[in-house]
Design a protein around this motif. Sequence first.
Motif, PDB file in Angstrom:
ATOM      1  N   ASP A  88       0.827  -1.216   0.000  1.00  0.00           N
ATOM      2  CA  ASP A  88       0.000   0.000   0.000  1.00  0.00           C
ATOM      3  C   ASP A  88       0.859   1.263   0.000  1.00  0.00           C
ATOM      4  OD1 ASP A  88      -2.396  -1.386   0.017  1.00  0.00           O
ATOM      5  OD2 ASP A  88      -2.504  -1.472   2.207  1.00  0.00           O
ATOM      6  N   TYR A  89       2.030   1.200   0.653  1.00  0.00           N
ATOM      7  CA  TYR A  89       2.914   2.372   0.758  1.00  0.00           C
ATOM      8  C   TYR A  89       4.358   1.942   0.440  1.00  0.00           C
ATOM      9  CZ  TYR A  89      -1.140   4.196   3.248  1.00  0.00           C
ATOM     10  OH  TYR A  89      -2.420   4.583   3.602  1.00  0.00           O
ATOM     11  N   PRO A  90       4.617   1.618  -0.826  1.00  0.00           N
ATOM     12  CA  PRO A  90       5.937   1.071  -1.183  1.00  0.00           C
ATOM     13  C   PRO A  90       7.094   2.049  -1.007  1.00  0.00           C
ATOM     14  CG  PRO A  90       4.641   1.543  -3.147  1.00  0.00           C
ATOM     15  CD  PRO A  90       3.719   1.714  -1.979  1.00  0.00           C
ATOM     16  N   GLY A  96      -0.383  -0.381   6.273  1.00  0.00           N
ATOM     17  CA  GLY A  96      -1.456  -0.713   5.345  1.00  0.00           C
ATOM     18  C   GLY A  96      -2.637   0.232   5.481  1.00  0.00           C
ATOM     19  N   LYS A  97      -3.649   0.000   4.634  1.00  0.00           N
ATOM     20  CA  LYS A  97      -4.868   0.812   4.649  1.00  0.00           C
ATOM     21  C   LYS A  97      -5.966   0.067   5.400  1.00  0.00           C
ATOM     22  CE  LYS A  97      -3.751   2.979   0.195  1.00  0.00           C
ATOM     23  NZ  LYS A  97      -4.153   3.162  -1.224  1.00  0.00           N
ATOM     24  N   ASP A  98      -6.525   0.725   6.398  1.00  0.00           N
ATOM     25  CA  ASP A  98      -7.597   0.142   7.199  1.00  0.00           C
ATOM     26  C   ASP A  98      -8.913   0.804   6.817  1.00  0.00           C
ATOM     27  OD1 ASP A  98      -9.236  -0.991   9.075  1.00  0.00           O
ATOM     28  OD2 ASP A  98      -8.285  -0.054  10.819  1.00  0.00           O
ATOM     29  N   THR A 148     -12.129   0.252  -2.609  1.00  0.00           N
ATOM     30  CA  THR A 148     -11.303   0.966  -3.585  1.00  0.00           C
ATOM     31  C   THR A 148     -10.687   2.173  -2.889  1.00  0.00           C
ATOM     32  OG1 THR A 148     -13.019   2.483  -4.374  1.00  0.00           O
ATOM     33  CG2 THR A 148     -12.930   0.287  -5.387  1.00  0.00           C
ATOM     34  N   ASP A 149      -9.774   2.852  -3.595  1.00  0.00           N
ATOM     35  CA  ASP A 149      -9.128   4.032  -3.021  1.00  0.00           C
ATOM     36  C   ASP A 149     -10.101   5.185  -2.809  1.00  0.00           C
ATOM     37  OD1 ASP A 149      -6.727   2.803  -2.795  1.00  0.00           O
ATOM     38  OD2 ASP A 149      -5.898   3.582  -4.666  1.00  0.00           O
ATOM     39  N   LYS A 202      -4.344   5.049   7.474  1.00  0.00           N
ATOM     40  CA  LYS A 202      -3.034   4.410   7.373  1.00  0.00           C
ATOM     41  C   LYS A 202      -2.658   3.888   8.759  1.00  0.00           C
ATOM     42  CE  LYS A 202       1.831   5.252   6.158  1.00  0.00           C
ATOM     43  NZ  LYS A 202       2.841   6.222   5.703  1.00  0.00           N
ATOM     44  N   VAL A 203      -2.488   2.574   8.856  1.00  0.00           N
ATOM     45  CA  VAL A 203      -2.242   1.980  10.176  1.00  0.00           C
ATOM     46  C   VAL A 203      -1.089   0.971  10.088  1.00  0.00           C
ATOM     47  CG1 VAL A 203      -4.640   2.270  10.919  1.00  0.00           C
ATOM     48  CG2 VAL A 203      -3.922   0.127   9.812  1.00  0.00           C
ATOM     49  N   LEU A 204      -0.430   0.791  11.211  1.00  0.00           N
ATOM     50  CA  LEU A 204       0.556  -0.277  11.346  1.00  0.00           C
ATOM     51  C   LEU A 204      -0.098  -1.507  11.971  1.00  0.00           C
ATOM     52  CD1 LEU A 204       3.531  -0.914  10.816  1.00  0.00           C
ATOM     53  CD2 LEU A 204       4.066  -0.052  13.100  1.00  0.00           C
ATOM     54  N   PHE A 205      -1.016  -1.256  12.909  1.00  0.00           N
ATOM     55  CA  PHE A 205      -1.814  -2.315  13.521  1.00  0.00           C
ATOM     56  C   PHE A 205      -3.282  -1.913  13.439  1.00  0.00           C
ATOM     57  CE2 PHE A 205       2.234  -2.399  15.850  1.00  0.00           C
ATOM     58  CZ  PHE A 205       2.605  -3.728  15.703  1.00  0.00           C
TER      59      PHE A 205
END
Length: 453
Positions: A295-297, A325-327, A335-336, A342-345
């Motif tokens: 999601d965030y390369p 990632g996207k939550d 879709t976007d 934007k979350v890590l967990f």
Amino acid sequence: MAKEIKVIKCPQCGSTAKTELKPDFYRCNNCHTEYFLDNDDVTINYNHNFNHNLNLPFNNDSSKKVIKVIALIIGVFIVLTILINVISAIFSPKSVATTSSVYSTGPAPAEETGFSASRYSPDLFIQAGSDAAIAIVAEDRRYKAKSEVQKDGVYIAFYTPGKGLVAEHKVEGTHVSTSDIKFRTFSDGNLYVIANKSTLYVVDKSTLKLTDAGKKFFSAKEELQVGVATIEFVYEDNGDGLILLTNDGKKLYYYPLVQKLYNENKYYEARKGFSSLLPGAKEKVIHVFTRKSSDYPEDKLQLIKIRYKDNGAGPKDVVDNLSWGKDYGGSGIFTDRDPYKKVLFSDYTRQADRILDWKDLTPGRLYFEPEVMFDDGSALLISFKPDANPNSGYKLQQLNSQTGAVEWTVDESKGSEIKRMIRYKNGFIGVTNDEELLQFDAKGKLTSTYKIE
């Protein structure tokens, strides 16, 4: 002065058959000797030319003499050749006669000893009572001496710097490979070994002997009395568990240190969430590097400090693969254009992995191919490349686990990667991918190296 008439004979063979070449000069038709006559005394002078292709008549006395002389010379030559080779054989045991049938056998060469081995997944521990660093490896041996070929096979071997091989255990059974040998240190501090999916051993860290631990562990559960067909470790981040296939065909998950046995569904529940924690669960801190996110390369890799509830010797699901990632706030197809965070967990992940809180230990820092090498709550060692160049070597670095400050940094050997590290004598010892043990002091200075061989 008049010449005295005499019968002119060849001075070489005595033949009177001749051809006059010029006045007073002749050539013998029998042996081709050229000779001439002096005036007055009729002295015969000759120039002898021997024709090697000439077949001499054997009824001629002179021819027989020539043959005898030649035979004698050849005989003497043969005798001398044999004598020379015999003498050479006596005084030079390694020589072989090439011109006769006399040979020197000499002593047989000494049989080559030792073995060659391919090794798999070396692990480390400290020997109880001696404080020696021990490397345990699975190795496939091939002995060099024909008399020792029966010793070929897979071994569990113990090596220590300065002494080399100090103990070994041959794994019995056919079709065994080094990949069939697995090591795992449980939370009780013991090192366990599974051999060929059939036997569970525990290593006696003082005597370096293997003891069958399966008999004791499995006797505690009635469901296992039918017998165990195969044994495997669960994933390392799932705790001190075993995956068992019983002789009646059941797949079970067994945690022997707490004597908990689960089927597939119950096992999944037991390793997730706060409600399934066993008595005695404690808070624990680990450090994990994030991975590239789909999601965030473009995001940098981060070193995350995580505080969580640890289930001790019971089932768990410790975080080891972490990325942003996207939550979208639930499950489904999105879709976007849909709202997300934007979350890590995610909330679910925090609950399932029993996470209390987390933070970026080294905000803003740039990492390439990083890995946590040692983390016991007080000391934190990481390995990484300093830049994106694929040819750059790795660096080993100790960080302050509270602040993230760099305490020391050393270069790892080019082409050699440290795969595992433990504490050792006020410092650390690591094992590399090419089976070398490296000892560092508390300041990161490399103090000794040892090659397993």
